[in-house]
Each structure stands twice: as structure tokens, then as C-alpha cells.
Design a protein around this motif. Sequence first.
Motif, mmCIF file in Angstrom:
data_model
loop_
_atom_site.group_PDB
_atom_site.id
_atom_site.type_symbol
_atom_site.label_atom_id
_atom_site.label_comp_id
_atom_site.label_asym_id
_atom_site.label_seq_id
_atom_site.Cartn_x
_atom_site.Cartn_y
_atom_site.Cartn_z
ATOM 1 N N ALA A 296 0.836 -1.210 0.000
ATOM 2 C CA ALA A 296 0.000 0.000 0.000
ATOM 3 C C ALA A 296 0.862 1.248 0.000
ATOM 4 C CB ALA A 296 -0.920 -0.010 1.220
ATOM 5 N N ALA A 297 1.970 1.220 0.742
ATOM 6 C CA ALA A 297 2.876 2.370 0.776
ATOM 7 C C ALA A 297 3.491 2.625 -0.601
ATOM 8 C CB ALA A 297 3.969 2.147 1.815
ATOM 9 N N MET A 298 3.902 1.551 -1.281
ATOM 10 C CA MET A 298 4.481 1.706 -2.611
ATOM 11 C C MET A 298 3.440 2.209 -3.601
ATOM 12 S SD MET A 298 6.810 -1.767 -2.724
ATOM 13 C CE MET A 298 7.294 -1.487 -4.436
ATOM 14 N N HIS A 299 2.222 1.701 -3.471
ATOM 15 C CA HIS A 299 1.161 2.076 -4.405
ATOM 16 C C HIS A 299 0.782 3.548 -4.255
ATOM 17 C CE1 HIS A 299 -2.383 1.614 -6.930
ATOM 18 N NE2 HIS A 299 -3.116 2.161 -5.978
ATOM 19 N N THR A 300 0.804 4.061 -3.029
ATOM 20 C CA THR A 300 0.388 5.440 -2.762
ATOM 21 C C THR A 300 1.566 6.402 -2.661
ATOM 22 O OG1 THR A 300 0.394 4.974 -0.373
ATOM 23 C CG2 THR A 300 -1.693 4.692 -1.559
ATOM 24 N N HIS A 301 2.797 5.875 -2.831
ATOM 25 C CA HIS A 301 4.002 6.696 -2.725
ATOM 26 C C HIS A 301 4.059 7.412 -1.374
ATOM 27 C CE1 HIS A 301 4.610 5.964 -6.991
ATOM 28 N NE2 HIS A 301 3.375 6.385 -7.222
ATOM 29 N N ALA A 302 3.736 6.687 -0.325
ATOM 30 C CA ALA A 302 3.724 7.242 1.027
ATOM 31 C C ALA A 302 4.661 6.425 1.916
ATOM 32 C CB ALA A 302 2.309 7.233 1.604
ATOM 33 N N ARG A 303 4.988 6.992 3.054
ATOM 34 C CA ARG A 303 5.819 6.280 4.019
ATOM 35 C C ARG A 303 5.003 5.180 4.698
ATOM 36 N NH1 ARG A 303 10.471 8.724 5.854
ATOM 37 N NH2 ARG A 303 10.176 7.722 7.879
ATOM 38 N N MET A 304 5.701 4.150 5.150
ATOM 39 C CA MET A 304 5.029 3.049 5.840
ATOM 40 C C MET A 304 4.273 3.552 7.068
ATOM 41 S SD MET A 304 5.254 -0.303 4.968
ATOM 42 C CE MET A 304 5.614 -1.266 6.431
ATOM 43 N N GLY A 305 4.892 4.513 7.772
ATOM 44 C CA GLY A 305 4.239 5.042 8.963
ATOM 45 C C GLY A 305 2.943 5.745 8.640
ATOM 46 N N GLU A 306 2.921 6.484 7.525
ATOM 47 C CA GLU A 306 1.703 7.193 7.121
ATOM 48 C C GLU A 306 0.600 6.212 6.744
ATOM 49 O OE1 GLU A 306 3.926 11.122 5.197
ATOM 50 O OE2 GLU A 306 3.272 9.472 3.924
ATOM 51 N N VAL A 307 0.951 5.193 5.973
ATOM 52 C CA VAL A 307 -0.033 4.190 5.581
ATOM 53 C C VAL A 307 -0.553 3.449 6.818
ATOM 54 C CG1 VAL A 307 -0.354 2.019 4.341
ATOM 55 C CG2 VAL A 307 0.867 3.901 3.256
ATOM 56 N N SER A 308 0.347 3.098 7.723
ATOM 57 C CA SER A 308 -0.045 2.353 8.925
ATOM 58 C C SER A 308 -0.979 3.181 9.795
ATOM 59 C CB SER A 308 1.203 1.955 9.723
ATOM 60 O OG SER A 308 2.031 1.106 8.966
ATOM 61 N N ARG A 309 -0.657 4.456 9.931
ATOM 62 C CA ARG A 309 -1.533 5.314 10.729
ATOM 63 C C ARG A 309 -2.912 5.424 10.087
ATOM 64 N NH1 ARG A 309 0.183 10.826 13.779
ATOM 65 N NH2 ARG A 309 -1.835 11.304 14.699
ATOM 66 N N SER A 310 -2.946 5.513 8.762
ATOM 67 C CA SER A 310 -4.228 5.559 8.063
ATOM 68 C C SER A 310 -5.028 4.287 8.287
ATOM 69 C CB SER A 310 -3.988 5.780 6.563
ATOM 70 O OG SER A 310 -5.204 5.827 5.864
ATOM 71 N N VAL A 311 -4.345 3.150 8.300
ATOM 72 C CA VAL A 311 -5.016 1.868 8.546
ATOM 73 C C VAL A 311 -5.622 1.845 9.951
ATOM 74 C CG1 VAL A 311 -4.592 -0.594 8.934
ATOM 75 C CG2 VAL A 311 -3.706 0.519 6.879
ATOM 76 N N VAL A 312 -4.847 2.284 10.935
ATOM 77 C CA VAL A 312 -5.333 2.299 12.323
ATOM 78 C C VAL A 312 -6.538 3.238 12.450
ATOM 79 C CG1 VAL A 312 -4.741 2.923 14.695
ATOM 80 C CG2 VAL A 312 -3.092 1.679 13.289
ATOM 81 N N GLU A 313 -6.449 4.404 11.812
ATOM 82 C CA GLU A 313 -7.547 5.361 11.892
ATOM 83 C C GLU A 313 -8.789 4.839 11.170
ATOM 84 O OE1 GLU A 313 -5.922 8.966 10.395
ATOM 85 O OE2 GLU A 313 -4.952 9.495 12.293
ATOM 86 N N ALA A 314 -8.582 4.149 10.037
ATOM 87 C CA ALA A 314 -9.729 3.576 9.329
ATOM 88 C C ALA A 314 -10.434 2.543 10.200
ATOM 89 C CB ALA A 314 -9.262 2.938 8.022
ATOM 90 N N ALA A 315 -9.655 1.703 10.869
ATOM 91 C CA ALA A 315 -10.250 0.701 11.761
ATOM 92 C C ALA A 315 -10.983 1.373 12.917
ATOM 93 C CB ALA A 315 -9.159 -0.228 12.295
ATOM 94 N N ARG A 316 -10.424 2.480 13.393
ATOM 95 C CA ARG A 316 -11.041 3.204 14.498
ATOM 96 C C ARG A 316 -12.375 3.817 14.064
ATOM 97 N NH1 ARG A 316 -9.335 8.536 16.519
ATOM 98 N NH2 ARG A 316 -9.836 8.752 18.729
ATOM 99 N N TRP A 317 -12.399 4.420 12.874
ATOM 100 C CA TRP A 317 -13.646 4.983 12.368
ATOM 101 C C TRP A 317 -14.677 3.888 12.131
ATOM 102 C CZ3 TRP A 317 -15.148 9.778 12.586
ATOM 103 C CH2 TRP A 317 -14.217 10.821 12.575
ATOM 104 N N ALA A 318 -14.231 2.757 11.585
ATOM 105 C CA ALA A 318 -15.160 1.655 11.321
ATOM 106 C C ALA A 318 -15.797 1.159 12.614
ATOM 107 C CB ALA A 318 -14.425 0.515 10.617
#
Length: 438
Positions: free
Chosen positions: A177-199
Motif C-alpha cells: 500500500a505504501a508503494m502504491h500510494t508513494h507514502a511512508r510506511m508510517g503514514e499508511v499504517s496510521r491511516s489503517v489504524v484510523e480507518a479501523a477506528r472509524w469503522a
Amino acid sequence: MTDALRDALYVWTPDGAAKALWQGRAAGASRFADDAVTLISDLAALPMHLAGAPAVLEAPRPLIVLQPEWCALAAEIGAHRPVSLICAPFDVALMTELLAQGVSGWWPLAVLADPTALHAALALDAARWRCQRAQHAELGRVREQLDERKWVDRAKGLLMQARGIHEDEAFRLLRGAAMHTHARMGEVSRSVVEAARWAEAINRAGQLRMLSQRLIKLAAQRLAGIEVTAARQAQEQAAQRVQENLALLGALDANPQEAAWTPAWQQTLAAWAALQPLLAQRPSPTMLRRADAHAETLLHAAETLTSALEDGGARRALHIINVCGRQRMRVQRLAKEALLAGLLDDPATDRATTDSVPALLNDFEAALLELERAPLSTAEIRAALSDVREVWLHLLRGLRSLDTPDGRTALSHAADTLLDLLDRMTASYEHSLQVIMA
């Protein structure tokens, strides 16, 4: 003082220069926004002559302060450069405070009389300042790496728990996901955690809609004499579930980004505070009428809260959680309306039931069809949808035979079975990779 030193230093003196500098900054003067150094005060205000000073100091050029009380303001306005305090000796205990304000060093007034000594003093302060800046930058990088590692570990744990995958597979998902979005692993991971939190938040808020109807349905079931002991225990569990969900959603307000839905949460909390005392009473027709009115208020408040959370999450994939979660409320509302119509000798209640039940049936059918056609699905979800469709037919048969005890019992059982199926299916959507990685 030589022209070279005039070009090399800010000089801060107690003769009104601080006021002039502050006014210039407040007016938006650009001379303090870059390295173009300006002499603030009249040279005659300096206590000693500065003739013969060395030519140019290495950038960033230092800011000289001649009074300790001006250090904080000087450090703020002359940010990103060393601050050198040159004054008479003072209380050593004050030095800790001055260091915190941004002072790089202190020198006696005598250093102003010796250009070589002045140059060396300022050069030492500048070197110390650069060293401190490098240390702070390195500390920031270390903290950023630790913070990133924390988010990666949390995201891996979520993926492993949600989908039953190994740590290496979870890491590969995040890295991809980080490679696909050209983002840092930390940014992608934080987004994943926040998505789970919102869900989870949307699921919990959606449960409050269902629980508002279930509590009245169970109270009506007790009054109708349908498995009274089990209904009372289920009612206590449902009330406890409301409390837990409200507490979890209230804790989310610590994030300022989520402040937009705070009023909806507060309205939901107030609606529950009004309903809760009534549920502790022995079921009776009067109690059911009053409690049902407050339950409707709770339902509408929870609906507003769920929609606000879905909007705040800003992820299209979260919508499916809301759709599935609302089905839980509909089956409990159907059972509640049907039971109340048989228990309350009230033409108004009969008319409300006649009007609401067909709409609920149509809404449930439409949402079920939407879920069956949704691309966001798994084998587990497809199996659950098949079970929901089958039990839904049992509930419809119970509705058609409400005039018999067996029909009312069948309706209650079907509503509870559907609730369990839809609860697990909503959790499956909440934990799906498509939602978490969206």
C-alpha cells in the motif's frame, strides 16, 4: 564599529530598540524574515567602542542581547539564529531559564572592547547553537522512527486480528500500500489504524440505534409473558451495551478532528439518560408508552451520530457498515412495533404500527438487496447473507400470525436470530481488508 561588523550582527540595546523591532515585526516588515541583517540601534548607545572588529561571521549571524530581560523576545523574533547575551554578571540561577528561552551563551561586557575576543565568543555561541540544532534534529528523526514503528506494529496487529493472517503477510500488505500510494510506511499504517477506528465507531453508534428498539421490544416481551426471565436478562445486557458504546464514543472526542460529531454524541447521551430510569420500572402499558417515546428520541440521536461519524471518516467503504448496521435496528423495530400493537389498547399505536411496518419491510428488503449486490464481500459475508434471507422469511411468517402466542414467540426468536447474524456480519464488514485498507 566597522561596516563589516555592522553587516554581520543584530545589536539589541535597552534604548527602545526592542519596541521598534517588535513594532516592525507586527507591521509585517520583511527585514526580519531573512538573513539580511539590520542594525537596530544607534551605535552611541553601546557601552564600548567596537572598532577593528573582524570582517564577517559565519551564517547564521548571531543576535546580541545586552539585557537578560529581553532574551525571550529576542529569541522569538530572531528565531533560527544564535542569541548571545553580553552584560554584567547576574544570578547564575537565571541561566537555566535563559537557556530555555534560547540563549546560546553569556559573556561579560569587557568582550565588547576586544574585537578578537568578541569574534571568538560569538563564533563559539554559533558553533554551540549548530551543535544543539543537530542534536535536536537527530532526536526528532529518532522519535519519528519510533513513532512510525509504533504505527506499523499497531496496523500489523489489526490486520492479523481482522483477517487471521501472519505478521509477514500483514507487513507485505502495508508495504504494498505504501508503494502504491508513494507514502511512508508510517503514514499508511496510521491511516489503517484510523480507518479501523472509524469503522468501529460507526459500528458502535449504529448499535445504539438497534439497542433503542431492542430495549423496548424486550420490555414488551416481558409484559406479553414471552420467556420473561430470558427477556429481563437480555434487557440488562442491552442496557450495559449502551453504556459501553457511549463511553467508547465519548473517548474519541479527545481528537479535535472529531469535534464535529460531539454535539450528536451529547444528544445521544442525554436521550439515554432520559430513557434509562424508565427501563428499571416494572413493564406496564403506561411505562411502555413513555419509554417508547424516549427510545424514539434515542434512535434519532443515534442515527444523527452514526451519519456524522460516517461523514467524518471520509471513506466510501465505511458506508457499507452503516447500511448493514441499520438492518439490526429495523428487525428490532419491527418486532417492537408488532408486540406493542398487541399489548397496548391504543388506536394511535395501531395506526402508527399500520403505517410503519410496511415501510420497515420495504426498507429492509431494499438494504438486503444492496448488501447482496455490493462488491465489498467475502465468502463469510455471502454465507451470512444467505442465512439472513432465510431467517427473514421466518420473521415474516411470525408477523402474519401475531394473534397467536406461537406467532409472537416465533417473531421474537426470528428477530433475535437476525440480530445475531447482522451483528456478526457488520463486524465482518468492519474488519474487512477493503474497509481497513481503503
